[in-house]
Design an enzyme around this catalytic site. Structure first.
Site, PDB file in Angstrom:
ATOM      1  N   GLY A 110       0.951  -1.261   0.131  1.00  0.00           N
ATOM      2  CA  GLY A 110       0.103   0.063  -0.164  1.00  0.00           C
ATOM      3  C   GLY A 110       0.932   1.219   0.107  1.00  0.00           C
ATOM      4  O   GLY A 110       1.912   1.102   0.368  1.00  0.00           O
ATOM      5  N   LYS A 111       0.390   2.450  -0.358  1.00  0.00           N
ATOM      6  CA  LYS A 111       0.952   3.609  -0.312  1.00  0.00           C
ATOM      7  C   LYS A 111       0.279   4.657  -0.225  1.00  0.00           C
ATOM      8  O   LYS A 111      -1.055   4.923  -0.792  1.00  0.00           O
ATOM      9  CB  LYS A 111       1.937   3.822  -1.464  1.00  0.00           C
ATOM     10  CG  LYS A 111       3.186   4.724  -1.191  1.00  0.00           C
ATOM     11  CD  LYS A 111       4.190   4.235  -0.304  1.00  0.00           C
ATOM     12  CE  LYS A 111       5.556   4.315  -0.848  1.00  0.00           C
ATOM     13  NZ  LYS A 111       6.529   3.864  -0.650  1.00  0.00           N
TER      14      LYS A 111
END
Ligand code: GLU
Length: 426
Positions: A110-111
């Protein structure tokens, strides 16, 4: 004068998709799994208001993209930068899936981040922005669901604010169970000894493995670093400890050079007193940004933003090896050129994975109520990264391909296995 570090992100998603497709073709990835992995699982965009010091209100845009969680909770940083948008978050989230998988961690990717220039805000404003962003994300993050960490321009202090805000939203007797909602916290607030230097340390472990592979030593090798944030400083620090010589540095303010060597700690002290910028450091000469990549050296460490090395400047590179401290610093065309020329590229999803590996140690430490020592952290990190390098070399040989594609094949295979064994719900 051209400011190279400032431009970024154009086509970061094209870059990661190109890399993914190249590896998927070569490994003949199952076509259904290829479809699944080509798009993120979820994308969260939040607009949230924050009161500024002068009493006015500004509405900020924050993102969290959750690419894949087949191997475990989403994991990856939050960055504060003007270039943060949905496309860059998508690309960076996908890179995290490959990074955690390659490292053998029980995580997905994720980011996210907030679109802003943190230099324009006071510390108190940054605290309110961070807390309100955390609140806006709500249960889209969580210690067993999605675990943020530091990234470009985000600090251990900010991670402590995220943990505190998240924990404050839980009932009193549940609160302390949630400290591992975020990693990269300061040591006093549940952080891990060595998490601060882990990414830079990992870059140097990767370079040591590279040197070993070629039966050479890092001692006496000249290196240049693009970006002098957390990764750039620590990588320079550990490389000089190996006897390598830092001859050039570039950041958003410009480029500096000293063929006799630049002391990373002195430069850090100077930049702290100079608004975070390196130009003006007395033990060096400023050179035009256009000359930076053409500096005569053996090692280049891009440790700033994405898409810094393109067809525009790739021809200038003198280094024998590029160790990707940043995520996506070389665009697809420049990458093909460098591979064709026989320059070694230590790919980002491996080279800068020291940070997320240490994050995993911090998460375990919090989850199990343990306290790890610095020596323990660095030696476990070194073992993990050296093992991964061996896997990349083996896969590169088996598929007769470059190290990046080999790293992708390793990473994608693990995720593919998880899908093949579990099947697709319902
Ligand atoms: N932001 C870092 C990265 O890009 C670290 C992520 C983490 O520790 O979760 O790998």
């Amino acid at each position: 004068m051209k400011t190279i570090v400032k431009k970024q992100k154009m086509g970061m998603i094209d870059n990661v998709m190109h890399q993914f497709n190249q590896a998927a073709d070569l490994m003949q990835l199952n076509s259904s799994i290829r479809k699944i992995l080509s798009a993120p699982n979820s994308e969260i965009t939040v607009n949230f208001p924050v009161k500024l010091d002068d009493g006015s209100v500004e509405v900020f845009k924050g993102y969290r993209v959750q690419h894949n969680n087949a191997l475990g909770p989403y994991k990856g940083g939050l960055r504060y930068h003007e270039s943060v948008d949905i496309d860059s978050a998508r690309a960076l989230a996908m890179w995290m899936t490959w990074k955690t998988s390659l490292a053998g961690l029980p995580y997905g990717g994720g980011k996210g981040g907030v679109q802003l220039d943190p230099k324009k805000y006071s510390n108190a404003e940054l605290e309110r922005i961070t807390r309100r962003f955390t609140y806006a994300l709500g249960d889209n993050i969580g210690p067993e669901h999605d675990i943020p960490a530091p990234d470009v321009n985000t600090t251990p202090q900010m991670m402590a604010w995220i943990a505190d805000t998240y924990m404050s939203t839980k009932s009193t007797n549940e609160r302390t169970k949630h400290a591992h909602v975020v990693t990269g916290k300061p040591v006093g607030a549940g952080g891990l000894e060595g998490r601060d230097r882990a990414t830079g340390y990992g870059v140097v472990v990767a370079l040591k493995a590279w040197a070993n592979h070629h039966s050479i030593s890092l001692s006496g090798k000249r290196f240049i670093i693009q970006g002098f944030g957390n990764v750039g400083f620590w990588a320079s620090n550990f490389l000089t400890e190996e006897g390598a010589i830092l001859i050039g540095v570039q950041d958003a303010s410009g480029s500096i050079y000293n063929e006799q060597g630049i002391d990373p700690s002195q430069l850090l002290n100077f930049s702290k007193s100079n608004g975070g910028f390196i130009t003006g450091f007395s033990e060096s000469n400023q050179i035009p940004n256009d000359l930076f990549f053409s500096l005569n050296c053996e090692i280049l460490v891009p440790a700033a933003l994405g898409n810094q090395i393109t067809l525009e400047n790739v021809h200038e590179i003198q280094a024998q090896v590029i160790a990707e401290g940043a995520n996506g610093p070389i665009d697809a065309e420049a990458n093909d050129f460098l591979v064709g020329k026989g320059i070694d590229i230590i790919p980002d999803i491996y080279c800068n994975s020291g940070g997320v590996i240490a994050s995993y140690f911090e998460w375990l430490q919090n989850r199990n109520g343990e306290i790890w020592s610095l020596e323990e952290v660095l030696s476990k990190l070194e073992i993990k990264m050296t093992t991964s390098f061996g896997k990349i070399l083996k896969t590169a040989k088996a598929h007769n391909t470059d190290w990046r594609t080999a790293a992708y094949i390793e990473a994608i295979s693990r995720v593919e296995q998880a899908y093949l064994q579990r099947g697709i719900f319902p």
